[in-house]
Design a protein around this motif. Sequence first.
Motif, PDB file in Angstrom:
ATOM      1  N   SER A   9       0.831  -1.204   0.000  1.00 18.81           N
ATOM      2  CA  SER A   9       0.000   0.000   0.000  1.00 18.81           C
ATOM      3  C   SER A   9       0.870   1.261   0.000  1.00 18.81           C
ATOM      4  O   SER A   9       1.077   1.872  -1.062  1.00 18.81           O
ATOM      5  CB  SER A   9      -0.955  -0.030   1.193  1.00 18.81           C
ATOM      6  OG  SER A   9      -0.246  -0.104   2.418  1.00 18.81           O
ATOM      7  N   ASP A  38      -0.129  -8.878   6.232  1.00 19.56           N
ATOM      8  CA  ASP A  38      -0.805  -7.682   6.734  1.00 19.56           C
ATOM      9  C   ASP A  38      -1.967  -7.382   5.788  1.00 19.56           C
ATOM     10  O   ASP A  38      -1.763  -6.927   4.655  1.00 19.56           O
ATOM     11  CB  ASP A  38       0.203  -6.526   6.777  1.00 19.56           C
ATOM     12  CG  ASP A  38      -0.413  -5.221   7.279  1.00 19.56           C
ATOM     13  OD1 ASP A  38      -1.657  -5.093   7.233  1.00 19.56           O
ATOM     14  OD2 ASP A  38       0.351  -4.336   7.685  1.00 19.56           O
ATOM     15  N   VAL A  40      -4.439  -5.316   6.637  1.00 20.85           N
ATOM     16  CA  VAL A  40      -5.111  -4.136   7.198  1.00 20.85           C
ATOM     17  C   VAL A  40      -5.715  -3.266   6.093  1.00 20.85           C
ATOM     18  O   VAL A  40      -6.841  -2.793   6.216  1.00 20.85           O
ATOM     19  CB  VAL A  40      -4.126  -3.336   8.071  1.00 20.85           C
ATOM     20  CG1 VAL A  40      -4.701  -1.965   8.434  1.00 20.85           C
ATOM     21  CG2 VAL A  40      -3.791  -4.112   9.336  1.00 20.85           C
ATOM     22  N   GLN A  41      -4.996  -3.062   5.012  1.00 23.38           N
ATOM     23  CA  GLN A  41      -5.535  -2.231   3.929  1.00 23.38           C
ATOM     24  C   GLN A  41      -6.206  -3.057   2.838  1.00 23.38           C
ATOM     25  O   GLN A  41      -7.162  -2.612   2.221  1.00 23.38           O
ATOM     26  CB  GLN A  41      -4.418  -1.383   3.294  1.00 23.38           C
ATOM     27  CG  GLN A  41      -3.947  -0.256   4.196  1.00 23.38           C
ATOM     28  CD  GLN A  41      -3.359   0.906   3.405  1.00 23.38           C
ATOM     29  OE1 GLN A  41      -3.687   1.129   2.248  1.00 23.38           O
ATOM     30  NE2 GLN A  41      -2.490   1.661   4.056  1.00 23.38           N
TER      31      GLN A  41
HETATM   32  C1  LIG Z   1      -0.887  -1.597   5.951  1.00 19.67           C
HETATM   33  C2  LIG Z   1      -1.100  -1.220   7.386  1.00 19.67           C
HETATM   34  N1  LIG Z   1      -0.800  -2.109   8.346  1.00 19.67           N
HETATM   35  C3  LIG Z   1      -0.994  -1.817   9.650  1.00 19.67           C
HETATM   36  C4  LIG Z   1      -1.488  -0.602  10.049  1.00 19.67           C
HETATM   37  C5  LIG Z   1      -1.703  -0.337  11.501  1.00 19.67           C
HETATM   38  O1  LIG Z   1      -3.039  -0.581  11.831  1.00 19.67           O
HETATM   39  P1  LIG Z   1      -3.623  -0.144  13.249  1.00 19.67           P
HETATM   40  O2  LIG Z   1      -3.542   1.355  13.270  1.00 19.67           O
HETATM   41  O3  LIG Z   1      -5.031  -0.654  13.252  1.00 19.67           O
HETATM   42  O4  LIG Z   1      -2.749  -0.776  14.276  1.00 19.67           O
HETATM   43  C6  LIG Z   1      -1.793   0.355   9.107  1.00 19.67           C
HETATM   44  C7  LIG Z   1      -2.300   1.670   9.545  1.00 19.67           C
HETATM   45  O5  LIG Z   1      -2.157   2.687   8.967  1.00 19.67           O
HETATM   46  C8  LIG Z   1      -1.597   0.047   7.721  1.00 19.67           C
HETATM   47  O6  LIG Z   1      -1.909   0.919   6.764  1.00 19.67           O
END
Ligand SMILES: Cc1ncc(COP(=O)(O)O)c(C=O)c1O
Length: 226
Positions: A9, A38, A40-41
């Motif tokens: 990302s 990961d 998350v995105q």
């Molecule tokens: C790709 C990615 N991984 C992890 C995180 C961290 O997530 P969190 O803030 O929920 O801990 C983010 C946050 O910006 C992110 O964009």
Amino acid sequence: AFFAEPILSCGGQIVPPEGFFRDAYAHVRAGGGVCVADEVQVGFGRVGSHFWAFETHGVVPDIVTMGKPIGNGHPLGAVVTTPAIAAAFANGMEYFNTFGGNPVSCTVGLAVLDVIAEEGLQARARRVGAYLTDRLRGLMDRHPLIGDVRGRGLFLGVELVRDRATLEPAADEATEIVERAKERGVLLSTDGPLHNVLKIKPPLVFSEADADRLAGTLDAVLAEVG
Ligand SMILES: Cc1ncc(COP(=O)(O)O)c(C=O)c1O
């Protein structure tokens, strides 16, 4: 451990080449390491073809981290892993977290999963993402500043370059494009280590009409800046 987003990302919306994750996971595991994806995105249907972006590479991680869309705005995150790795935490270190596992957040997370399924948001990301990708690629004929349009589903990047052969980054132009698009009511931002990639990760309710507005705005702004 090997930590990686299945599609990068903040690195600039980069889709790793076919076979990269299969080989990387095999090397890490051969050396006794574990593989962490990961999501998350990129998770929760955004890539369209699959619910998880790691699935697009044909790999199964040992640990998956999840955040952001898991709560659709509600602060929520989760880690999923194998029973063996989870059991390794039961070693007396007593991991503690004030709000961990709280029922309100868990209810929000379950509601988000229901909405993604009931509203067909993964299929929508695939359909609208393909449409938007076509619209953006169509702009490349008229705008040499666009060096690449890449990504999957509704996780897209438009790389801006001053020269398609040297790939000289067009970072100032990217900033200018973001500002001018904002004046027209379209919010974008830049990404990547060279700050020359327009990142496009809209809410999954994004429609073809929204894609038309975005592509039309970019077309107009590129004509001014390019
Ligand atoms: C790709 C990615 N991984 C992890 C995180 C961290 O997530 P969190 O803030 O929920 O801990 C983010 C946050 O910006 C992110 O964009």
